[in-house]
Each structure stands twice: as structure tokens, then as C-alpha cells.
Motif scaffolding. Structure first.
Motif, PDB file in Angstrom:
ATOM      1  N   MET A 264       0.788  -1.065   0.010  1.00 60.55           N
ATOM      2  CA  MET A 264      -0.003  -0.111   0.036  1.00 60.55           C
ATOM      3  C   MET A 264       0.935   1.253   0.041  1.00 60.55           C
ATOM      4  O   MET A 264       0.637   2.272  -0.522  1.00 60.55           O
ATOM      5  CB  MET A 264      -1.125  -0.044   1.275  1.00 60.55           C
ATOM      6  CG  MET A 264      -1.810  -1.162   1.167  1.00 60.55           C
ATOM      7  SD  MET A 264      -3.089  -1.060  -0.262  1.00 60.55           S
ATOM      8  CE  MET A 264      -2.399  -2.550  -1.275  1.00 60.55           C
ATOM      9  N   GLY A 265       2.136   1.444   0.747  1.00 62.18           N
ATOM     10  CA  GLY A 265       3.011   2.314   0.655  1.00 62.18           C
ATOM     11  C   GLY A 265       3.538   2.472  -0.939  1.00 62.18           C
ATOM     12  O   GLY A 265       3.689   3.568  -1.284  1.00 62.18           O
ATOM     13  N   VAL A 266       3.928   1.513  -1.307  1.00 62.87           N
ATOM     14  CA  VAL A 266       4.376   1.640  -2.752  1.00 62.87           C
ATOM     15  C   VAL A 266       3.424   2.320  -3.474  1.00 62.87           C
ATOM     16  O   VAL A 266       3.491   3.023  -4.401  1.00 62.87           O
ATOM     17  CB  VAL A 266       4.719   0.031  -2.931  1.00 62.87           C
ATOM     18  CG1 VAL A 266       4.973   0.386  -4.643  1.00 62.87           C
ATOM     19  CG2 VAL A 266       5.826  -0.371  -2.535  1.00 62.87           C
ATOM     20  N   GLY A 267       2.051   1.733  -3.311  1.00 66.66           N
ATOM     21  CA  GLY A 267       0.996   2.320  -4.266  1.00 66.66           C
ATOM     22  C   GLY A 267       0.844   3.865  -4.138  1.00 66.66           C
ATOM     23  O   GLY A 267       0.526   4.663  -5.121  1.00 66.66           O
ATOM     24  N   VAL A 268       0.789   4.214  -2.769  1.00 67.70           N
ATOM     25  CA  VAL A 268       0.794   5.773  -2.761  1.00 67.70           C
ATOM     26  C   VAL A 268       1.884   6.466  -3.415  1.00 67.70           C
ATOM     27  O   VAL A 268       1.714   7.603  -4.132  1.00 67.70           O
ATOM     28  CB  VAL A 268       0.931   6.032  -1.186  1.00 67.70           C
ATOM     29  CG1 VAL A 268       1.318   7.581  -0.871  1.00 67.70           C
ATOM     30  CG2 VAL A 268      -0.518   5.744  -0.421  1.00 67.70           C
ATOM     31  N   TYR A 392       7.376  -5.753  -3.181  1.00 67.83           N
ATOM     32  CA  TYR A 392       7.490  -4.370  -3.354  1.00 67.83           C
ATOM     33  C   TYR A 392       7.327  -4.208  -4.871  1.00 67.83           C
ATOM     34  O   TYR A 392       6.622  -3.169  -5.198  1.00 67.83           O
ATOM     35  CB  TYR A 392       8.872  -3.735  -2.916  1.00 67.83           C
ATOM     36  CG  TYR A 392       9.000  -2.250  -2.912  1.00 67.83           C
ATOM     37  CD1 TYR A 392       9.139  -1.575  -1.814  1.00 67.83           C
ATOM     38  CD2 TYR A 392       9.455  -1.562  -4.322  1.00 67.83           C
ATOM     39  CE1 TYR A 392       9.185  -0.247  -1.877  1.00 67.83           C
ATOM     40  CE2 TYR A 392       9.451  -0.256  -4.151  1.00 67.83           C
ATOM     41  CZ  TYR A 392       9.538   0.541  -3.137  1.00 67.83           C
ATOM     42  OH  TYR A 392       9.740   1.672  -2.931  1.00 67.83           O
ATOM     43  N   ARG A 393       8.061  -4.916  -5.707  1.00 68.45           N
ATOM     44  CA  ARG A 393       8.044  -4.561  -7.238  1.00 68.45           C
ATOM     45  C   ARG A 393       6.651  -4.905  -7.850  1.00 68.45           C
ATOM     46  O   ARG A 393       6.120  -4.520  -8.797  1.00 68.45           O
ATOM     47  CB  ARG A 393       9.178  -4.993  -7.975  1.00 68.45           C
ATOM     48  CG  ARG A 393      10.484  -4.131  -7.593  1.00 68.45           C
ATOM     49  CD  ARG A 393      10.211  -3.010  -8.100  1.00 68.45           C
ATOM     50  NE  ARG A 393      11.109  -1.800  -7.847  1.00 68.45           N
ATOM     51  CZ  ARG A 393      11.142  -0.542  -7.625  1.00 68.45           C
ATOM     52  NH1 ARG A 393       9.854   0.075  -7.936  1.00 68.45           N
ATOM     53  NH2 ARG A 393      12.231   0.271  -7.225  1.00 68.45           N
ATOM     54  N   GLY A 394       5.876  -6.131  -7.125  1.00 69.13           N
ATOM     55  CA  GLY A 394       4.674  -6.460  -7.450  1.00 69.13           C
ATOM     56  C   GLY A 394       3.716  -5.387  -7.149  1.00 69.13           C
ATOM     57  O   GLY A 394       2.716  -4.945  -8.016  1.00 69.13           O
ATOM     58  N   SER A 398       1.348  -3.137 -10.225  1.00 73.90           N
ATOM     59  CA  SER A 398       0.109  -3.481  -9.952  1.00 73.90           C
ATOM     60  C   SER A 398      -0.304  -1.726 -10.025  1.00 73.90           C
ATOM     61  O   SER A 398      -1.400  -1.506 -10.762  1.00 73.90           O
ATOM     62  CB  SER A 398      -0.279  -3.950  -8.691  1.00 73.90           C
ATOM     63  OG  SER A 398       0.093  -5.110  -8.393  1.00 73.90           O
ATOM     64  N   PHE A 399       0.543  -1.158  -9.539  1.00 77.36           N
ATOM     65  CA  PHE A 399       0.150   0.413  -9.180  1.00 77.36           C
ATOM     66  C   PHE A 399       0.385   1.256 -10.598  1.00 77.36           C
ATOM     67  O   PHE A 399      -0.224   2.535 -10.840  1.00 77.36           O
ATOM     68  CB  PHE A 399       0.329   1.026  -8.029  1.00 77.36           C
ATOM     69  CG  PHE A 399      -0.600   0.571  -6.765  1.00 77.36           C
ATOM     70  CD1 PHE A 399      -1.678   1.207  -6.676  1.00 77.36           C
ATOM     71  CD2 PHE A 399       0.036  -0.394  -5.942  1.00 77.36           C
ATOM     72  CE1 PHE A 399      -2.481   0.807  -5.494  1.00 77.36           C
ATOM     73  CE2 PHE A 399      -0.849  -0.771  -4.993  1.00 77.36           C
ATOM     74  CZ  PHE A 399      -1.889  -0.368  -4.540  1.00 77.36           C
ATOM     75  N   VAL A 400       1.239   0.852 -11.245  1.00 78.01           N
ATOM     76  CA  VAL A 400       1.609   1.684 -12.271  1.00 78.01           C
ATOM     77  C   VAL A 400       0.672   1.607 -13.490  1.00 78.01           C
ATOM     78  O   VAL A 400       0.437   2.499 -14.163  1.00 78.01           O
ATOM     79  CB  VAL A 400       3.181   1.486 -12.908  1.00 78.01           C
ATOM     80  CG1 VAL A 400       3.226  -0.025 -13.753  1.00 78.01           C
ATOM     81  CG2 VAL A 400       3.590   2.487 -13.586  1.00 78.01           C
ATOM     82  N   TRP A 401       0.216   0.250 -13.580  1.00 81.24           N
ATOM     83  CA  TRP A 401      -0.976   0.259 -14.789  1.00 81.24           C
ATOM     84  C   TRP A 401      -2.302   0.435 -14.017  1.00 81.24           C
ATOM     85  O   TRP A 401      -3.173   0.967 -14.946  1.00 81.24           O
ATOM     86  CB  TRP A 401      -0.874  -1.332 -14.872  1.00 81.24           C
ATOM     87  CG  TRP A 401       0.047  -2.090 -15.574  1.00 81.24           C
ATOM     88  CD1 TRP A 401       1.084  -2.729 -15.294  1.00 81.24           C
ATOM     89  CD2 TRP A 401       0.166  -1.721 -17.041  1.00 81.24           C
ATOM     90  NE1 TRP A 401       1.800  -2.969 -16.453  1.00 81.24           N
ATOM     91  CE2 TRP A 401       1.305  -2.386 -17.429  1.00 81.24           C
ATOM     92  CE3 TRP A 401      -0.386  -1.209 -18.268  1.00 81.24           C
ATOM     93  CZ2 TRP A 401       1.789  -2.335 -18.931  1.00 81.24           C
ATOM     94  CZ3 TRP A 401      -0.110  -1.284 -19.309  1.00 81.24           C
ATOM     95  CH2 TRP A 401       1.100  -1.851 -19.775  1.00 81.24           C
TER      96      TRP A 401
END
Length: 452
Positions: A264-268, A392-394, A398-401
Motif C-alpha cells: 500500500m505504501g508503494v501504491g501511494v 515491493y515491485r509487485g 500493479s499500481f503503475v498500470w
């Protein structure tokens, strides 16, 4: 200056910490050089990722491959990069698991950094000769380096320091890294226009060489700590399965919630990062100008991070535990995305980006890393590395797409989704705290390397 002033008192506490814990100085130097070397190169990565010159980023054959299928690769630069990084992580995770399972700490730590130093010298030659596609290769390399090198650093610190020491010292160690992260972009701003991008590779290679020297020096204290706590020696291969890290994440609730919080932090961060790249692509035309812009952002992030680390991190961790350090960033990010949802101005995006990254580096990251001082070595070196790389990279992928989809509806939709993600991150931090509370206060033995 008044000897009782806050600044003098903080400096006195730092000197006292140095006296009572000799490895602290070497940890300072290690993290300082690690982040300084990385941040020398980070603006170069951002400049290449935001480049409008597609031939500087991708090899001609790859451009032609997608063009023949009616796909303009330049419109999917970040999506392609993040997808490629995730696939590389999937390949490298079992390689890393094999390395740490089969070789002792004194071997696999220098080997990891030695590999990165050697490849930096190769990049010097690629950038100096202007080889097409150098941008993609470098972006993939530095992204992998950042995750593995920093994950290994914190795992090693958990070998050197006890949980009580971690709460006292991780704020200081983080501040040393932040000073290095402050110096890195400053060096880039001062040198990149004058000496060019290739020579920045040599600067980083030198700094990473100092990290290897620190590893050999700190190994003595790690061995002594393990003997004192009657733990399995890191000088002996830990054995176990190559994919043990991923299996531990699936099996253990604490690691699962830690992984969810990281995702979720990566998503932000990814949603903000993509918006920031879009802004840079339209505002600046040259790689040097974009590198200078991202270096300025990094300086702002690292300045705020350093202030928080010096004034708050140690106090929060040592007096109140990890709860405030995990929950405060989540609340700050929720507020930031609420503002962006209503007013997605470029300057406001930059401000929230600075606050988000600074709160992660100064509070959330040190708090999460103290947990690893209370668990087995497989949790630290295998599960911890798996979370910081594949998981982390997963999340990145997900969030870049997701950003690509949401950006079609405008920035308000992007930041509205970001608000939900930030809320999920804060909830997962709360659940992580509940699992962390079940751990014993300090590790004394290492039964089976599966739990504290």
C-alpha cells in the motif's frame, strides 16, 4: 552556545551513543556512503525515465518490435519499466535466496556489492559511448540495486544491534543515510552539467567500495553480538530453502501484514511518482534539466527527513515504540491525498511527494526495521528481502498500470484512488502493530530460525 540548549543536548546524546556503541560509527559511514552513492545516480534514473527521447531509453530493436504491432512504446515507458523490473525480481529472488542459504555473511555481502560496483563500471562505458538503450538498462539496474542493497543493509544491522539498541540508534543511522542522500543530489547538481552523466557512475562506484570496507569492519561486532545472545552465527551458511522468504510471508501473519503495508505504501508512492514524471516530461526538454529538477526534489525530501530523524525518530522509537512512527506517516499521507483530490496542482503534488517520501524514510522504515531484530535470520535475510524486492515491485507493477487506467479520467481520479490506498496502508499498519505486540520483548535464542 548554551550547553543546555537542545542542539547541544542532541549532539551530546549522539557522542554518548558513539562511546557506548563503537559499531555505530561504522554503521554511519556505511549508510552514508550507500545512500550518497545511490542518490548521485537517482536523478539520472529519473531523467532517463522522464525522457522524451525514446531512443535514449529503449534499444532500437525493442522500439521497432512494438511499432510493428501498432504500439507507441514512448506512451508506456513507465509501465514497461515497472513490468520488466518485477520480472527481474522474480528471477533474482531465488538467486539471492541461494546465495544467502549456501554462503556465510562474510561472502555474500561483499559479493552483492562487488557485483553492483562492477556493473557501474560497465555503465560508465555505455553512457560514455552513447549506446542506444542505455537508459532502460540503467533504470532496471539502479532499481534492483536500491532494493537489494538497502534491504541487505538493514538485515545486517539487525545482526549487529539488539532491539533496544535499534530503537536508540536507528534514528541516528537513518540520519547518517539522509545526510548521504542529501550529499548525493547536491553532487549531481554541482557536477552533472560540467562532467556529464558517465563520470557520475565512477563517483558512486567509489562510495560503494567504502561500503564493502564497512561490512568487513562491522562483521566483528555482528559475530560478538550473536555469541553474546547465543544465536546461530552469521559466519555459517544459514541453509534452508531458496524460496523460504516467500513461504514465510504466506505462513506468518506478522510478515503478511508487513507485506500488505509495504504494498500500500508503494501504491501511494507510485501514483505520486507517475504524476510527477508527467509534469517533468512537459516542463523540461533536456535530460540534464530533468536531472536537476529531480535532484532539487531529492534535496527537499532529504532535508525534511533529516530534521525529523534528528528531532523525532529516536524519541518516538525509544519512548513510545514503533506505533507512532508507523501511524503518523499514514495519517499525513491521508491528509495530503485529500488535498490533492480537491486541488491537484503541480506544486501541491511536489509538496505531498516530499512529505510522503520523507515520512517513509524518517519514521516508517526505521520502525519496520526494528521488528527484524526480534526474529530469526531467515526472517531478516530471506523474508525481509522478499518483501523489499518481489513484493515491493509487485506493488509497483500493479499500481503503475492502475495509474495508466485512472489517468484517463484525470488527476482527481488518481488522487481519489490514492486516498483509499493511503487508508488501507494505515489500517495494515494497525494490524501489523497487533502482530508485533505478540513477539517477546527481546530475542535470546534462535530456535529453528522461524520465530522470535
Amino acid at each position: 552556545m548554551d550547553p543546555s540548549s537542545p542542539a547541544t543536548t542532541r549532539f551530546g546524546r549522539l557522542r554518548a551513543a558513539m562511546s557506548e556503541s563503537p559499531p555505530l560509527l561504522w554503521s554511519f559511514v556505511y549508510f552514508f556512503c550507500l545512500l550518497s552513492g545511490y542518490y548521485v545516480l537517482r536523478p539520472v534514473r529519473e531523467a532517463m525515465a522522464a525522457s522524451s527521447d525514446i531512443e535514449a531509453v529503449f534499444p532500437p530493436a525493442l522500439i521497432a518490435f512494438f511499432s510493428n504491432r501498432g504500439i507507441a512504446l514512448g506512451e508506456f515507458t513507465l509501465q514497461f519499466i515497472f513490468s520488466a523490473v518485477f520480472l527481474i525480481m522474480l528471477v533474482l529472488q531465488p538467486v539471492y535466496g541461494w546465495l544467502v542459504s549456501r554462503f556465510p555473511r562474510r561472502v555474500f555481502l561483499p559479493v552483492i556489492y562487488g557485483f553492483f560496483i562492477a556493473t557501474l563500471l560497465a555503465f560508465y562505458a555505455m553512457f560514455d559511448s552513447g549506446i542506444a538503450g542505455r537508459g532502460l538498462a540503467f533504470i532496471l539496474w539502479i532499481t534492483v540495486f536500491n532494493l537489494f542493497a538497502v534491504a541487505v543493509f538493514w538485515s545486517f544491522m539487525a545482526d549487529v544491534f539488539t532491539n533496544a539498541e535499534a530503537k536508540r540508534y536507528y534514528g541516528y543511522i537513518g540520519a547518517a543515510g539522509t545526510i548521504g542522500a542529501f550529499l548525493g543530489p547536491a553532487l549531481t547538481k554541482a557536477l552533472v552539467v560540467r562532467v556529464g552523466i558517465p563520470n557520475m557512475m565512477l563517483v558512486s562506484a567509489f562510495l560503494f567500495s567504502v561500503c564493502v570496507m564497512c561490512i568487513f569492519r562491522l562483521r566483528t561486532w555482528a559475530v560478538a553480538r550473536e555469541a553474546e545472545r547465543r544465536q546461530a552465527s552469521g559466519e555459517i551458511p544459514m541453509g534452508g530453502e531458496v524460496l523460504a522468504g516467500l513461504k514465510l510471508i504466506v505462513r506468518e501473519p506478522l510478515l503478511r501484514w508487513l507485506a500488505v503495508m509495504v504494498v500500500m505504501g508503494v501504491g501511494v508512492g507510485t501514483l505520486l511518482y507517475n504524476e510527477q514524471n508527467a509534469i517533468a516530461r512537459t516542463m523540461f526538454t533536456s535530460a540534464e534539466a530533468r536531472a536537476d529538477y529531480f535532484a532539487t526534489l531529492d534535496l527537499a525530501v532529504n532535508s525534511l527527513t533529516l530534521v525529523v530523524q534528528l528531532l523525532l525518530t529516536r524519541v518516538l522509537l525509544s519512548r513510545f515504540g514503533i506505533a507512532p512512527a508507523l501511524l503518523i506517516p499514514g495519517c499525513a499521507i491521508i491528509i495530503g491525498f485529500s488535498i490533492l483530490s480537491a486541488s491537484p496542482l503541480p506544486m501541491m503534488v511536489a509538496i505531498v511527494q516530499v512529505v510522503t517520501r520523507a515520512s517513509e524514510f524518517s519514521l516508517a522504515k526505521p520502525a519496520r526495521e526494528t521488528i527484524y531484530t526480534r526474529v530469526g535470520r531467515e526472517w531478516r535475510y530471506k523474508a525481509g528481502a522478499a518483501i523489499d524486492t518481489v513484493v515491493y515491485r509487485g506493488g509497483d507493477l500493479s499500481f503503475v498500470w492502475l495509474h495508466k487506467l485512472l489517468s484517463a479520467f484525470g488527476s482527481n481520479a488518481v488522487f481519489g484512488a490514492g486516498l483509499l490506498v493511503a487508508s488501507a496502508m494505515t489500517f495494515s499498519a494497525w494490524r501489523l502493530l497487533r502482530e508485533e505486540a505478540k513477539l517477546p520483548p527481546e530475542r535470546a535464542t534462535q530456535p529453528g530460525e522461524t520465530h522470535a
